[in-house]
Structure formats: C-alpha cells, structure tokens
Motif scaffolding. Structure first.
Motif, PDB file in Angstrom:
ATOM      1  N   GLY A 135      11.376 -18.202 -38.347  1.00 26.08           N
ATOM      2  CA  GLY A 135       9.980 -18.033 -38.001  1.00 26.08           C
ATOM      3  C   GLY A 135       8.998 -18.082 -39.140  1.00 26.08           C
ATOM      4  O   GLY A 135       7.819 -17.763 -38.946  1.00 26.08           O
ATOM      5  N   LYS A 136       9.436 -18.479 -40.353  1.00 21.69           N
ATOM      6  CA  LYS A 136       8.529 -18.548 -41.491  1.00 21.69           C
ATOM      7  C   LYS A 136       8.709 -19.873 -42.221  1.00 21.69           C
ATOM      8  O   LYS A 136       9.806 -20.448 -42.227  1.00 21.69           O
ATOM      9  CB  LYS A 136       8.775 -17.396 -42.474  1.00 21.69           C
ATOM     10  CG  LYS A 136       8.534 -16.017 -41.896  1.00 21.69           C
ATOM     11  CD  LYS A 136       8.468 -14.959 -42.979  1.00 21.69           C
ATOM     12  CE  LYS A 136       7.165 -15.036 -43.740  1.00 21.69           C
ATOM     13  NZ  LYS A 136       6.961 -13.893 -44.644  1.00 21.69           N
ATOM     14  N   VAL A 137       7.644 -20.345 -42.853  1.00 26.47           N
ATOM     15  CA  VAL A 137       7.736 -21.530 -43.713  1.00 26.47           C
ATOM     16  C   VAL A 137       8.306 -21.084 -45.052  1.00 26.47           C
ATOM     17  O   VAL A 137       7.706 -20.263 -45.749  1.00 26.47           O
ATOM     18  CB  VAL A 137       6.364 -22.184 -43.917  1.00 26.47           C
ATOM     19  CG1 VAL A 137       6.479 -23.352 -44.898  1.00 26.47           C
ATOM     20  CG2 VAL A 137       5.792 -22.675 -42.590  1.00 26.47           C
ATOM     21  N   VAL A 138       9.472 -21.616 -45.421  1.00 21.48           N
ATOM     22  CA  VAL A 138      10.096 -21.246 -46.692  1.00 21.48           C
ATOM     23  C   VAL A 138       9.875 -22.297 -47.767  1.00 21.48           C
ATOM     24  O   VAL A 138      10.053 -22.022 -48.956  1.00 21.48           O
ATOM     25  CB  VAL A 138      11.607 -20.973 -46.516  1.00 21.48           C
ATOM     26  CG1 VAL A 138      11.827 -19.781 -45.590  1.00 21.48           C
ATOM     27  CG2 VAL A 138      12.341 -22.203 -46.006  1.00 21.48           C
ATOM     28  N   GLU A 139       9.483 -23.507 -47.353  1.00 24.73           N
ATOM     29  CA  GLU A 139       9.162 -24.555 -48.324  1.00 24.73           C
ATOM     30  C   GLU A 139       8.298 -25.602 -47.660  1.00 24.73           C
ATOM     31  O   GLU A 139       8.493 -25.933 -46.486  1.00 24.73           O
ATOM     32  CB  GLU A 139      10.429 -25.200 -48.897  1.00 24.73           C
ATOM     33  CG  GLU A 139      10.149 -26.214 -49.987  1.00 24.73           C
ATOM     34  CD  GLU A 139      11.378 -26.579 -50.814  1.00 24.73           C
ATOM     35  OE1 GLU A 139      11.274 -27.495 -51.648  1.00 24.73           O
ATOM     36  OE2 GLU A 139      12.446 -25.959 -50.616  1.00 24.73           O
ATOM     37  N   ILE A 140       7.311 -26.117 -48.403  1.00 21.48           N
ATOM     38  CA  ILE A 140       6.455 -27.186 -47.894  1.00 21.48           C
ATOM     39  C   ILE A 140       5.980 -28.026 -49.070  1.00 21.48           C
ATOM     40  O   ILE A 140       5.694 -27.494 -50.155  1.00 21.48           O
ATOM     41  CB  ILE A 140       5.255 -26.606 -47.104  1.00 21.48           C
ATOM     42  CG1 ILE A 140       4.436 -27.732 -46.464  1.00 21.48           C
ATOM     43  CG2 ILE A 140       4.378 -25.721 -47.981  1.00 21.48           C
ATOM     44  CD1 ILE A 140       3.390 -27.238 -45.474  1.00 21.48           C
ATOM     45  N   GLY A 141       5.942 -29.324 -48.857  1.00 20.82           N
ATOM     46  CA  GLY A 141       5.505 -30.216 -49.924  1.00 20.82           C
ATOM     47  C   GLY A 141       5.697 -31.663 -49.531  1.00 20.82           C
ATOM     48  O   GLY A 141       6.129 -31.976 -48.409  1.00 20.82           O
ATOM     49  N   PRO A 142       5.381 -32.588 -50.433  1.00 23.31           N
ATOM     50  CA  PRO A 142       5.601 -34.012 -50.159  1.00 23.31           C
ATOM     51  C   PRO A 142       7.063 -34.272 -49.808  1.00 23.31           C
ATOM     52  O   PRO A 142       7.970 -33.669 -50.393  1.00 23.31           O
ATOM     53  CB  PRO A 142       5.219 -34.681 -51.483  1.00 23.31           C
ATOM     54  CG  PRO A 142       4.307 -33.711 -52.162  1.00 23.31           C
ATOM     55  CD  PRO A 142       4.782 -32.354 -51.765  1.00 23.31           C
ATOM     56  N   ALA A 143       7.279 -35.181 -48.863  1.00 25.25           N
ATOM     57  CA  ALA A 143       8.644 -35.436 -48.391  1.00 25.25           C
ATOM     58  C   ALA A 143       9.563 -35.848 -49.536  1.00 25.25           C
ATOM     59  O   ALA A 143      10.707 -35.381 -49.618  1.00 25.25           O
ATOM     60  CB  ALA A 143       8.620 -36.521 -47.315  1.00 25.25           C
ATOM     61  N   ALA A 144       9.079 -36.710 -50.427  1.00 25.98           N
ATOM     62  CA  ALA A 144       9.921 -37.167 -51.532  1.00 25.98           C
ATOM     63  C   ALA A 144      10.326 -36.014 -52.431  1.00 25.98           C
ATOM     64  O   ALA A 144      11.468 -35.958 -52.917  1.00 25.98           O
ATOM     65  CB  ALA A 144       9.182 -38.234 -52.341  1.00 25.98           C
ATOM     66  N   ALA A 145       9.420 -35.059 -52.649  1.00 24.55           N
ATOM     67  CA  ALA A 145       9.728 -33.919 -53.517  1.00 24.55           C
ATOM     68  C   ALA A 145      10.698 -32.955 -52.840  1.00 24.55           C
ATOM     69  O   ALA A 145      11.656 -32.478 -53.464  1.00 24.55           O
ATOM     70  CB  ALA A 145       8.438 -33.193 -53.896  1.00 24.55           C
ATOM     71  N   VAL A 146      10.460 -32.661 -51.556  1.00 26.03           N
ATOM     72  CA  VAL A 146      11.317 -31.710 -50.846  1.00 26.03           C
ATOM     73  C   VAL A 146      12.738 -32.254 -50.710  1.00 26.03           C
ATOM     74  O   VAL A 146      13.720 -31.533 -50.940  1.00 26.03           O
ATOM     75  CB  VAL A 146      10.719 -31.378 -49.462  1.00 26.03           C
ATOM     76  CG1 VAL A 146      11.705 -30.562 -48.628  1.00 26.03           C
ATOM     77  CG2 VAL A 146       9.402 -30.624 -49.617  1.00 26.03           C
ATOM     78  N   PHE A 147      12.869 -33.534 -50.364  1.00 26.22           N
ATOM     79  CA  PHE A 147      14.193 -34.111 -50.190  1.00 26.22           C
ATOM     80  C   PHE A 147      14.833 -34.478 -51.525  1.00 26.22           C
ATOM     81  O   PHE A 147      16.059 -34.498 -51.637  1.00 26.22           O
ATOM     82  CB  PHE A 147      14.119 -35.349 -49.292  1.00 26.22           C
ATOM     83  CG  PHE A 147      13.956 -35.027 -47.833  1.00 26.22           C
ATOM     84  CD1 PHE A 147      15.059 -34.746 -47.048  1.00 26.22           C
ATOM     85  CD2 PHE A 147      12.704 -34.992 -47.253  1.00 26.22           C
ATOM     86  CE1 PHE A 147      14.929 -34.437 -45.703  1.00 26.22           C
ATOM     87  CE2 PHE A 147      12.547 -34.690 -45.908  1.00 26.22           C
ATOM     88  CZ  PHE A 147      13.660 -34.408 -45.132  1.00 26.22           C
ATOM     89  N   GLY A 148      14.025 -34.749 -52.514  1.00 24.77           N
ATOM     90  CA  GLY A 148      14.577 -35.137 -53.809  1.00 24.77           C
ATOM     91  C   GLY A 148      14.892 -33.986 -54.722  1.00 24.77           C
ATOM     92  O   GLY A 148      15.838 -34.057 -55.523  1.00 24.77           O
ATOM     93  N   ARG A 149      14.115 -32.903 -54.633  1.00 22.47           N
ATOM     94  CA  ARG A 149      14.330 -31.751 -55.504  1.00 22.47           C
ATOM     95  C   ARG A 149      13.918 -30.493 -54.764  1.00 22.47           C
ATOM     96  O   ARG A 149      12.853 -29.926 -54.990  1.00 22.47           O
ATOM     97  CB  ARG A 149      13.522 -31.916 -56.791  1.00 22.47           C
ATOM     98  CG  ARG A 149      13.826 -30.877 -57.861  1.00 22.47           C
ATOM     99  CD  ARG A 149      15.221 -31.051 -58.434  1.00 22.47           C
ATOM    100  NE  ARG A 149      15.432 -30.162 -59.573  1.00 22.47           N
ATOM    101  CZ  ARG A 149      16.572 -30.058 -60.241  1.00 22.47           C
ATOM    102  NH1 ARG A 149      17.601 -30.815 -59.886  1.00 22.47           N
ATOM    103  NH2 ARG A 149      16.695 -29.232 -61.252  1.00 22.47           N
ATOM    104  N   ALA A 150      14.774 -30.049 -53.842  1.00 18.57           N
ATOM    105  CA  ALA A 150      14.476 -28.861 -53.047  1.00 18.57           C
ATOM    106  C   ALA A 150      14.351 -27.635 -53.935  1.00 18.57           C
ATOM    107  O   ALA A 150      15.097 -27.468 -54.903  1.00 18.57           O
ATOM    108  CB  ALA A 150      15.568 -28.642 -51.996  1.00 18.57           C
ATOM    109  N   GLN A 151      13.404 -26.771 -53.602  1.00 17.83           N
ATOM    110  CA  GLN A 151      13.218 -25.537 -54.349  1.00 17.83           C
ATOM    111  C   GLN A 151      13.890 -24.338 -53.684  1.00 17.83           C
ATOM    112  O   GLN A 151      14.371 -23.444 -54.363  1.00 17.83           O
ATOM    113  CB  GLN A 151      11.723 -25.244 -54.524  1.00 17.83           C
ATOM    114  CG  GLN A 151      11.002 -26.224 -55.412  1.00 17.83           C
ATOM    115  CD  GLN A 151       9.554 -25.829 -55.643  1.00 17.83           C
ATOM    116  OE1 GLN A 151       9.058 -24.860 -55.073  1.00 17.83           O
ATOM    117  NE2 GLN A 151       8.871 -26.579 -56.481  1.00 17.83           N
TER     118      GLN A 151
END
Length: 319
Positions: free
Chosen positions: A224-240
């Motif tokens: 129920g919470k957003v744990v990560e958000i960002g550009p698709a290339a960044a999220v899929f390429g270097r998840a935080q």
C-alpha cells in the motif's frame, strides 16, 4: 511533460472499521497507506507490485469508482462533474466489462450520448471512427461481446475509453489476459493512440517486461505504499529499493533458470495491523533495527533527484 495532470497527496484507503451493534470495533484493512505521486501530462506512468499491494485500489480512486479515506487526489481541469470526461478506465477483464446483452455499437454509444451529448447521426459516425482507431472493421458494431476474441474485446474496451475524448486513461492490467502475440498488438495500438490523441496513461501491471517497455516513469508499490519511483530506465537499470531488486530478480527471463530469491520463511505484513517500521523489513536482507522501528520516507537517494526510494539502506546509495 512539464506540469502534472494528476496530483496524489498522502492518499490512504481503509476498508471496514466502525463498530458492531455491541460497540466492539470492527477490523480495518489498510489497502493504501499514504501514497503521493504526480502523473505528468503526456507521460506513461507504470505502477507495479505484487498482488494485494494496492495497485487496483489506486486506479479505482483515480477514476472516481472509489474515494480516499484520507488525503487528496486532484485531476487538473476537473470540476462540475467532469471527471468522467477527463479520466477513463480500461478494465483488466475486457469481456466481463462489456454488457453481454448489447451490441458493440450500443455499448460505444452510451458515453457518446451521456458524456459527449452527440445526436444519433453523430454517434453513428463517431462509432465508426472509434472502431477504425482501434483497427476494427465497422461491422463489429453489430456484433455481441461473445462473438469477439479476447484481443478484440480489449480493443472495444479501449475504444469505449476514447469515446469521451479523455486526457488520462487508466489501464488496469490491460494485456494480462492476452497471449503474447496479442499483447504486442495491443501495446503497439496503445502507443499509436497516445501519439495521435495526446493521451496520458497510468499503466498498471505485474508484468515487469511490459511495464519497462511502455513506461516513461515507474512507481513500485509494496503493502500500500510507494517504495520507489523514477524514470523507467533508472528503476530497471539501477534499483534503489531492495523490494524493487527482488521483483526484478524474480521475473522469468529467457535463458535464465528459475530461482527462489525471497526468504520463504519471511512473513508478509498483516493488512489489519500494519507494522510501525518498514513493511518490507521481515523480507529484507539489509534490514536493521531502525527499519523495524522507523518507517522510511520517500526521498531522493544517492544524488538521483528524479529517482526516489523509501529505504534506510538503499542499494544504489553509493551512486
């Protein structure tokens, strides 16, 4: 994509609650817990997460089928009952979303009459144009839903969403029920319609490969919470966030053997009694005491201003 079309601020949604006739409290399910994000004009925002994370609840609130328990959800330019004109929904089960007793033409005529106010002749012309926009012949207007394939039914669902000329289309698992070849056709159709009509999409799915393909930005939900958000290339390429990394490593890929990447003994949070700290802590290999006592805020990490994560020990903190 310079200004937000949708602003979601601290939205929560709880189901249940109240008291019984004898004064005993009823339990509450915490479906969405303090979600905040923007949807920018002209973009496709992908929302991913495992079943029960709140994806569809957020979608229903965005289109007005449900309302937040707390927080605000604002759609630019909406007022005086214009939400249905501005925001439209494409349902996951395309066949169930169509009235089996009505022909396709009659189904498409409803929003044209009630939302657009077109007369009979205008509706007939517009129905033909809508069917052509989704690559269906005009003769489909005379068919019933049971005469359609799954892909054709989904195209009709998309045409119905376009009938009101919306700015935002919320797509809830729009290709999950289709085979791979039909998925590709529908995805290409959605991309073409977005360009032609200047649409903004919220694309909800559990299929990471599809979300990566269609999204400009991605929001990852957990409990129920957003744990990560960002550009698709960044999220899929270097998840935080460790949960994003778990999702990426769990996704099947050609040539890669299936493997268990999660601790099977880890307990999922109780939706009736959310934990005080990070909800992912019981499953996280990086969890420390602070994770179990303090819920991390969604903030930029590692110098990435456009990539936010809610983690005390993000994976890419060194970047």
């Amino acid at each position: 994509m310079s200004d937000p079309l949708v602003e979601v601020r601290d939205v929560t949604r709880r189901f249940g609650g109240g008291h019984t006739l004898f004064g005993n409290p009823r339990p509450q399910v915490h479906a969405v817990r303090g979600v905040s994000f923007d949807v920018m004009r002209g973009e496709t925002l992908g929302i991913v997460g495992e079943s029960g994370c709140g994806k569809s609840t957020i979608a229903r609130m965005m289109v007005g089928l449900d309302v937040p328990t707390d927080g605000t959800l604002h759609v630019a330019g909406v007022g005086g009952g214009r939400l249905a004109r501005t925001v439209q929904y494409v349902f996951q089960d395309s066949m169930a979303a169509l009235n089996p007793r009505k022909r396709i033409g009659a189904i498409l005529a409803v929003p044209l009459k009630r939302l657009a106010g077109l007369d009979r002749r205008q509706r007939e012309e517009r129905i033909g144009a809508l069917l052509d926009a989704v690559s269906l012949d005009a003769t489909f207007a005379e068919r019933y839903p049971h005469e359609l394939s799954g892909g054709q039914a989904q195209r009709v669902g998309i045409a119905r969403a376009l009938a009101a000329e919306p700015s935002l289309v919320v797509l809830d698992e729009p290709v999950s029920a289709l085979d791979v070849s039909m998925q590709a056709q529908v995805i290409n159709l959605l991309a073409d319609l977005k360009r032609r009509f200047g649409l903004t999409y919220v694309f909800i799915s559990h299929d990471l490969s599809v979300v990566e393909m269609v999204s400009d930005r991605v929001a990852v939900l957990y409990f129920g919470k957003v744990v990560e958000i960002g550009p698709a290339a960044a999220v899929f390429g270097r998840a935080q966030h460790p949960y994003t990394d778990l999702l990426l490593r769990s996704a099947p890929a050609p040539g890669r053997p299936l493997r268990v990447v999660d601790d099977a003994s880890a307990e999922l949070p109780d939706p009736y009694d959310p934990p005080e700290g990070c909800a992912f802590a019981p499953r996280c290999p990086r969890a420390a005491n602070v994770c179990r006592s303090e819920d991390p805020r969604l903030v930029p990490r590692g110098g990435k201003a456009d990539q936010l994560s809610a983690c005390h020990f993000p994976l890419a903190a060194e970047l």
